[in-house]
Write a protein that holds these residues in place. Structure first.
Motif, mmCIF file in Angstrom:
data_model
loop_
_atom_site.group_PDB
_atom_site.id
_atom_site.type_symbol
_atom_site.label_atom_id
_atom_site.label_comp_id
_atom_site.label_asym_id
_atom_site.label_seq_id
_atom_site.Cartn_x
_atom_site.Cartn_y
_atom_site.Cartn_z
ATOM 1 N N GLY A 1 0.821 -1.215 0.000
ATOM 2 C CA GLY A 1 0.000 0.000 0.000
ATOM 3 C C GLY A 1 0.846 1.251 0.000
ATOM 4 N N LYS A 2 0.440 2.205 0.792
ATOM 5 C CA LYS A 2 1.039 3.536 0.745
ATOM 6 C C LYS A 2 1.623 3.929 2.096
ATOM 7 N N LEU A 3 2.277 5.098 2.111
ATOM 8 C CA LEU A 3 2.864 5.612 3.343
ATOM 9 C C LEU A 3 1.811 6.400 4.128
ATOM 10 N N CYS B 1 1.411 8.694 7.754
ATOM 11 C CA CYS B 1 2.066 9.321 8.895
ATOM 12 C C CYS B 1 0.973 9.935 9.775
ATOM 13 N N GLY C 1 0.184 11.533 4.071
ATOM 14 C CA GLY C 1 0.788 10.417 3.358
ATOM 15 C C GLY C 1 0.392 10.400 1.895
ATOM 16 N N ASP C 2 0.828 9.347 1.208
ATOM 17 C CA ASP C 2 0.569 9.281 -0.237
ATOM 18 C C ASP C 2 -0.563 8.310 -0.576
ATOM 19 N N PHE C 3 -1.445 8.076 0.380
ATOM 20 C CA PHE C 3 -2.616 7.217 0.161
ATOM 21 C C PHE C 3 -3.683 7.987 -0.622
#
Lengths: 248, 91
Positions: free
Chosen positions: B10-12, B14, B31-33
């Motif tokens: 998946g994505k990062l 935070c 994050g990059d979601f």
């Protein structure tokens, strides 16, 4: 269904994002046809995803020194360095109803047009969920989608050439101590059309137009005056502002 | 207090949280979601504000799921967010 195709044009980062939004509004209002737009970033720019923190992702001082704009997108996803000469960006803006309801399925459909485009150049790429396209396991295209007001907007980039060192001189990494290692790792995981078969940027653009439009009824068109004036307003009042770009 | 995690496949994500009186006072999820609709992020953050710092992951996940409603989170799940929040407030 007749698609409007907007030929490649370069704008600054703020105007590029504003045009995508203005066209989305016009398509949503039924004032514009579904649109495929090709564009470039001049000056080069970094775009960050809607949910990202600008300070965590971008070295603002380095961007200022290099004359590189920074803009927040309306779409999620990661930070992207858009080199004026290194890539071609597209957007697809149409009623949600033209695409699968399932978001990943709609990524697959639109990304399939990029896969078809690269195949014209003899490059066998594949869609890699969630939102990437890879070639021999290396990323060559990143894509991001939003759906608002019944309109789907997907934009993405296809790399023609890539300068990973320059990219990392502008983006922040989570741990400076492993920056060199990260750069080496990204160099191994990213590729470009020029690196793969030496084709020029013009060839890539021609193949993208063909891959995106094959089997569709299209007409090459322009942005309407209303879209342009709305985009200029959005650029000035949203996309260039600190309030927008530093909102997270 | 902050924790971040690259979700497997998946994505990062935070999560930053500030605490006051044993509860989370301010929460920011970055994050990059992907999240559809994007403005549902405010509901997810609001769902974590005011929760006791020792709330269990399961209960946090339920709160987040309620806040997400018919929204669609891509590249992370409410369970991931709950776990990362717990990690952040335990730091």
């Amino acid at each position: 269904m007749r698609w409007r195709v907007i030929d490649y044009a370069e704008n600054d980062a703020f105007m590029n994002m504003a045009i995508d939004e203005a066209v989305s509004e016009a398509v949503g209002a039924g004032a514009s046809q579904p649109t495929i737009r090709f564009y470039g970033w001049n000056p080069s720019a970094v775009s960050i995803g809607y949910f990202q923190s600008l300070d965590n992702e971008v070295d603002s001082a380095a961007c200022a020194r290099e004359g590189v704009d920074i803009v927040r997108r309306r779409t999620g996803g990661g930070a992207v360095y858009h080199d004026t000469l290194g890539e071609i960006t597209y957007s697809v803006i149409a009623s949600e109803g033209l695409f699968p309801k399932d978001i990943l399925a709609s990524y697959r459909e639109i990304c399939g047009w990029i896969v078809d485009s690269l195949a014209i150049l003899g490059l066998k790429a594949e869609f890699k969920p969630i939102n990437d396209i890879t070639l021999n396991g290396k990323k060559i295209s990143g894509n991001a989608q939003t759906r608002r007001g019944g309109v789907l907007l997907q934009h993405g980039t296809v790399l023609h050439s890539v300068d990973v060192d320059r990219m990392f001189s502008l983006l922040r990494v989570p741990d400076e101590k492993i920056k060199d290692k990260m750069i080496s790792s990204v160099k191994e995981r990213v590729t470009s059309v020029a690196q793969e078969n030496g084709e020029g940027r013009d060839s890539l653009y021609r193949s993208l137009v063909k891959g995106f439009t094959e089997g569709k009824t299209i007409e090459f068109g322009q942005l309407s005056k209303k879209e342009m004036s709305r985009a200029a307003w959005l650029s000035r009042t949203r996309y260039i502002t600190e309030e927008w770009n530093r909102m997270r | 207090m902050m924790a971040q995690e690259k979700i497997s496949g998946g994505k990062l994500v935070c999560i930053e949280a500030h605490a006051a009186g044993g509860k989370a006072a301010r929460v920011k999820i970055t994050g990059d979601f992907f999240l559809h609709p994007e403005d549902r992020i405010s509901s997810l953050e609001a769902a974590l504000v005011g929760v006791p710092l020792d709330m269990g992951e399961g209960e946090l996940e339920t709160r987040l799921q309620d806040a997400l409603g018919d929204g669609i989170l891509i590249g992370a799940t409410c369970r991931d967010l709950a776990r990362i929040f717990c990690k952040a407030v335990k730091k």
